[in-house]
Scaffold this motif. Sequence first.
Motif, PDB file in Angstrom:
ATOM      1  N   GLN A   1      34.287  46.831  -4.935  1.00 20.49           N
ATOM      2  CA  GLN A   1      35.261  45.960  -5.599  1.00 20.49           C
ATOM      3  C   GLN A   1      35.048  44.499  -5.209  1.00 20.49           C
ATOM      4  O   GLN A   1      35.334  43.590  -5.991  1.00 20.49           O
ATOM      5  N   TYR A   2      34.581  44.290  -3.980  1.00 19.33           N
ATOM      6  CA  TYR A   2      34.460  42.934  -3.447  1.00 19.33           C
ATOM      7  C   TYR A   2      33.048  42.369  -3.604  1.00 19.33           C
ATOM      8  O   TYR A   2      32.786  41.243  -3.176  1.00 19.33           O
ATOM      9  N   THR A   3      32.157  43.155  -4.203  1.00 23.43           N
ATOM     10  CA  THR A   3      30.786  42.672  -4.381  1.00 23.43           C
ATOM     11  C   THR A   3      30.389  42.772  -5.857  1.00 23.43           C
ATOM     12  O   THR A   3      30.584  41.832  -6.626  1.00 23.43           O
ATOM     13  N   PHE A   4      29.893  43.925  -6.269  1.00 21.76           N
ATOM     14  CA  PHE A   4      29.347  44.037  -7.615  1.00 21.76           C
ATOM     15  C   PHE A   4      30.427  44.054  -8.690  1.00 21.76           C
ATOM     16  O   PHE A   4      30.225  43.515  -9.777  1.00 21.76           O
ATOM     17  N   SER A   5      31.584  44.655  -8.426  1.00 19.56           N
ATOM     18  CA  SER A   5      32.660  44.615  -9.423  1.00 19.56           C
ATOM     19  C   SER A   5      33.130  43.188  -9.633  1.00 19.56           C
ATOM     20  O   SER A   5      33.472  42.782 -10.757  1.00 19.56           O
ATOM     21  N   LEU A   6      33.165  42.419  -8.565  1.00 18.39           N
ATOM     22  CA  LEU A   6      33.566  41.015  -8.677  1.00 18.39           C
ATOM     23  C   LEU A   6      32.549  40.246  -9.514  1.00 18.39           C
ATOM     24  O   LEU A   6      32.921  39.391 -10.333  1.00 18.39           O
ATOM     25  N   GLN A   7      31.255  40.552  -9.327  1.00 11.17           N
ATOM     26  CA  GLN A   7      30.232  39.877 -10.119  1.00 11.17           C
ATOM     27  C   GLN A   7      30.297  40.300 -11.585  1.00 11.17           C
ATOM     28  O   GLN A   7      30.018  39.501 -12.479  1.00 11.17           O
ATOM     29  N   GLN A   8      30.668  41.556 -11.843  1.00 12.36           N
ATOM     30  CA  GLN A   8      30.909  41.972 -13.225  1.00 12.36           C
ATOM     31  C   GLN A   8      31.984  41.088 -13.851  1.00 12.36           C
ATOM     32  O   GLN A   8      31.840  40.596 -14.971  1.00 12.36           O
ATOM     33  N   ALA A   9      33.090  40.916 -13.116  1.00 13.70           N
ATOM     34  CA  ALA A   9      34.205  40.119 -13.618  1.00 13.70           C
ATOM     35  C   ALA A   9      33.773  38.690 -13.903  1.00 13.70           C
ATOM     36  O   ALA A   9      34.221  38.075 -14.892  1.00 13.70           O
ATOM     37  N   ARG A  10      32.892  38.141 -13.091  1.00 15.52           N
ATOM     38  CA  ARG A  10      32.463  36.751 -13.266  1.00 15.52           C
ATOM     39  C   ARG A  10      31.713  36.558 -14.584  1.00 15.52           C
ATOM     40  O   ARG A  10      31.727  35.463 -15.157  1.00 15.52           O
ATOM     41  N   THR A  11      31.055  37.623 -15.081  1.00 14.45           N
ATOM     42  CA  THR A  11      30.280  37.496 -16.322  1.00 14.45           C
ATOM     43  C   THR A  11      31.114  37.731 -17.570  1.00 14.45           C
ATOM     44  O   THR A  11      30.631  37.512 -18.683  1.00 14.45           O
ATOM     45  N   MET A  12      32.379  38.186 -17.429  1.00 15.04           N
ATOM     46  CA  MET A  12      33.177  38.620 -18.572  1.00 15.04           C
ATOM     47  C   MET A  12      34.205  37.556 -18.967  1.00 15.04           C
ATOM     48  O   MET A  12      34.450  36.598 -18.235  1.00 15.04           O
ATOM     49  N   ASP A  13      34.804  37.752 -20.136  1.00 21.84           N
ATOM     50  CA  ASP A  13      35.828  36.838 -20.641  1.00 21.84           C
ATOM     51  C   ASP A  13      37.110  37.059 -19.839  1.00 21.84           C
ATOM     52  O   ASP A  13      37.770  38.100 -19.969  1.00 21.84           O
ATOM     53  N   ARG A  14      37.476  36.079 -19.010  1.00 17.72           N
ATOM     54  CA  ARG A  14      38.601  36.234 -18.098  1.00 17.72           C
ATOM     55  C   ARG A  14      39.882  35.579 -18.596  1.00 17.72           C
ATOM     56  O   ARG A  14      40.821  35.371 -17.828  1.00 17.72           O
ATOM     57  N   ARG A  15      39.943  35.262 -19.893  1.00 17.10           N
ATOM     58  CA  ARG A  15      41.168  34.705 -20.451  1.00 17.10           C
ATOM     59  C   ARG A  15      42.194  35.812 -20.717  1.00 17.10           C
ATOM     60  O   ARG A  15      41.832  36.956 -20.998  1.00 17.10           O
ATOM     61  N   PHE A  16      43.484  35.446 -20.627  1.00 17.97           N
ATOM     62  CA  PHE A  16      44.543  36.408 -20.950  1.00 17.97           C
ATOM     63  C   PHE A  16      44.527  36.749 -22.439  1.00 17.97           C
ATOM     64  O   PHE A  16      44.836  37.874 -22.831  1.00 17.97           O
ATOM     65  N   SER A  17      44.176  35.777 -23.252  1.00 15.45           N
ATOM     66  CA  SER A  17      44.094  35.978 -24.693  1.00 15.45           C
ATOM     67  C   SER A  17      43.096  34.955 -25.241  1.00 15.45           C
ATOM     68  O   SER A  17      42.780  33.959 -24.575  1.00 15.45           O
ATOM     69  N   PRO A  18      42.603  35.162 -26.478  1.00 19.84           N
ATOM     70  CA  PRO A  18      41.638  34.204 -27.039  1.00 19.84           C
ATOM     71  C   PRO A  18      42.177  32.774 -27.113  1.00 19.84           C
ATOM     72  O   PRO A  18      41.395  31.819 -27.060  1.00 19.84           O
ATOM     73  N   ALA A  19      43.498  32.627 -27.213  1.00 17.78           N
ATOM     74  CA  ALA A  19      44.077  31.282 -27.316  1.00 17.78           C
ATOM     75  C   ALA A  19      44.411  30.679 -25.955  1.00 17.78           C
ATOM     76  O   ALA A  19      44.786  29.509 -25.871  1.00 17.78           O
ATOM     77  N   SER A  20      44.284  31.454 -24.917  1.00 17.07           N
ATOM     78  CA  SER A  20      44.665  30.988 -23.583  1.00 17.07           C
ATOM     79  C   SER A  20      43.523  30.210 -22.943  1.00 17.07           C
ATOM     80  O   SER A  20      42.339  30.548 -23.098  1.00 17.07           O
ATOM     81  N   SER A  21      43.886  29.161 -22.192  1.00 17.55           N
ATOM     82  CA  SER A  21      42.877  28.377 -21.471  1.00 17.55           C
ATOM     83  C   SER A  21      42.760  28.812 -20.009  1.00 17.55           C
ATOM     84  O   SER A  21      41.784  28.460 -19.335  1.00 17.55           O
TER      85      SER A  21
END
Length: 582
Positions: free
Chosen positions: A345-365
Motif C-alpha cells: 500500500q505504501y509503495t507500489f499501490s501508492l505509485q499506481q495512484a500517482r499515475t491515475m486521475d485523482r480528481r473527485f469528479s471531472p469538474a473538480s480541481s
Amino acid sequence: MSEEMEGAEQKGDHALQDEKRKGGIRTMPFIFANEISEKLAVVGFQANMISYLTLQLHMPLAKAATTLTNFGGTASLTPLIGAFLADAYVGRFWAVTVSSIIYQIGMISLTVSAIMPQFRPPPCTSNQNCMEASAWQLAVLYVSLLLTALGAGGIRACVVAFGADQFDESDPKEKTKTWNFFNWYYFCMGVSMLLAVTVVVYIQDNVGWGLGLGIPTVAMAISVVSFVLGYRMYRRLEPSGSPFTRLAQVVVAAVRKRKLPMVSDPSCLYVNEEMDAPISLSGKLVHTKQLRFLDKAAIITEEDRRQPNPWRLSTVHRVEELKSVIRMAPIWAAGILVITASTQQYTFSLQQARTMDRRFSPASSFRIPPGSMTVFTMLAMLLTITLYDRALIPLARRFTGLDRGISFLHRMGIGFAISTLATLVAGLVEVRRKAAAAAAGILNDPSTIVPISVFWLVPQYALHGVAEAFTSIGHLEFFYDQAPESMRSTATALFWMSISVGSYVSTMLVSVVHHYSAGPGGSNWLPDNLNRGRLEYFYWIITLLQLLNLVYYAICAKFYTYKPLQLRRRKEEEAVELSSKV
C-alpha cells in the motif's frame, strides 16, 4: 499484641486501597493520548515518505521502495531490544518514556533536513537530468530514520502491554475490559493514522515538507508529555529479570539431563512457588504433555538437592514458559506474509495512484494526494473495529460463551483470508489501469495521467483495512494472552518482529522479481514506468503465497495448545480471608 495485629491489618488495607486506586480506565486517556500523538508522528512521515524519496531526493522507485521496507523492517526489529530491557531491567514505563525521547530526536533531525536545502539535491530542471541525493545527504536521512527506528523499539514493544497491565486479569470484570482495550487501542491508533494520511500528507504535498514533517515532530513531543503526566496513576509492574536467560537455563538443564529417564508422575517434577512468585503474579503455569524432552530440566537429582543450580534444575513454571514460546512460533510465522502484502500500500499501490486521475469528479480541481489513499484503509479498519466491538462480540458471545466473542485464532484466520482477497483484487485493478493506458496511447509516457479514476484502488485499500482489523488485533491478543506473564513486552515485540520480517520478505520479493523478470533492454516487471511493467504478476505471486499460508495457518491453529494457567486468588479475596481469621 492485638494492637500490633490491628496496626498491621490497617497498613495492609491502606496498601490494598492504594493499589486499587492505580490502573484501570482512569489511565486510558494518558495512554491513548500518547498513542494518538505517536502514531500521528510515525505515519505522518511514513505514509508519504516514498514521495519524499523520489521527488525530493530523486531516488529511483525500486531503490526508494527497498529503502522504506528496510527501514520498516528495522523499526519493527528493534522492539526486541526494547522488550528485553523493559522485562529484564527498567520496566515498561521507563522503556516507553526514554524511547519516546530518542524518537523525538530522530524526528527533529528529519525535519531539519527537510527544511534546509543543503540536505537535498537541487530541483530538477527541463534542461538537465535529476541529480540523486549525495552520499552524505543520504547519510543524514539514514541516521534520522535509524534514531526513529531505535525509539520505536521501546514504544512498540511496551505501550500495548503497559496499557493491558492497567487491568487486573484475575478480576473477571476487568479481564473483559482487557480485550476491549485492544480494540479501542487500535481504534485510537487508526484515528491518528487517518489524520496523518489526510491532513499531514496534504500539507506535505501542497504546502511543504518542512511543515509537513514539523507537525508530526510536535505531535511526538506531545505524546511524551501526555504519557509522563499519568505517572502516579499507572499500575507499574517491576521487571523480573531477563526472560531470555530463564529460557536458556531450561534448555541447558534439559540437555544436561537428556540421558535421565523421565519420571512417571509429573507431580514429582520440581516446583518452587516462592522462586517463581516474581514472574507469576497472576497465576502459575501447570505441566503439559507436549515437548516432554524439556521436562527433564525439572527432574530433581541428588546433586540438585545438595546444591540447586538454575542451569541444572528449572521449575515446572519455567519449563512451561519455554513451551509456551515454542508453541507460539508457528502462529507467529503465519503473520509474516500478511505484512508482506499490506506493505505494498505504501509503495507500489501508492505509485499506481500517482499515475491515475485523482480528481473527485471531472469538474473538480482538487486532486487526492497519492499518500492519502490509505485513508480508505483507515476508514475500513475503524468501521470494522467499531462493528466488531459493538455488534459482533455481543452477538458471538451468545453462541460461543467467550468474553471476546470469537477466539483470537479465528479472528486472525478471517483476517488472513481477507488479505488474500485484497492482493487478488489489486492485481485485477492493475490490469484495468494498464488497459486504460493502452487505450489512451500513453504506455510510453509515464508522466501523463492515465484516464481512469483513482477510486478503482479503493477496494484493495479497504480490504487491507478490514484484514488489519481482524489480523493485527487478533495477533496482539494472541501474544498478550498466550505469552508467559513475565514476557509480555517480549511477546508484543514478536508481533512487531513479524512486521519486520514481512517487510524484509517484501524487499526480497522485489529483488527476486527484478532479477528474474529482467528482459532485453533492462525491462522487468517493476520498472519506473508502471505502464510497461507487470505489477499484476507481482500481486498474484503474493496472492498465491498467501493462499498457501492460509492452509498452513489453518493446520497450526487446529493443533495449537493453549497456555495452561492456574490463576492465583485476587489480593482482595486473600485480605478478606485473613481479616476473617483475625
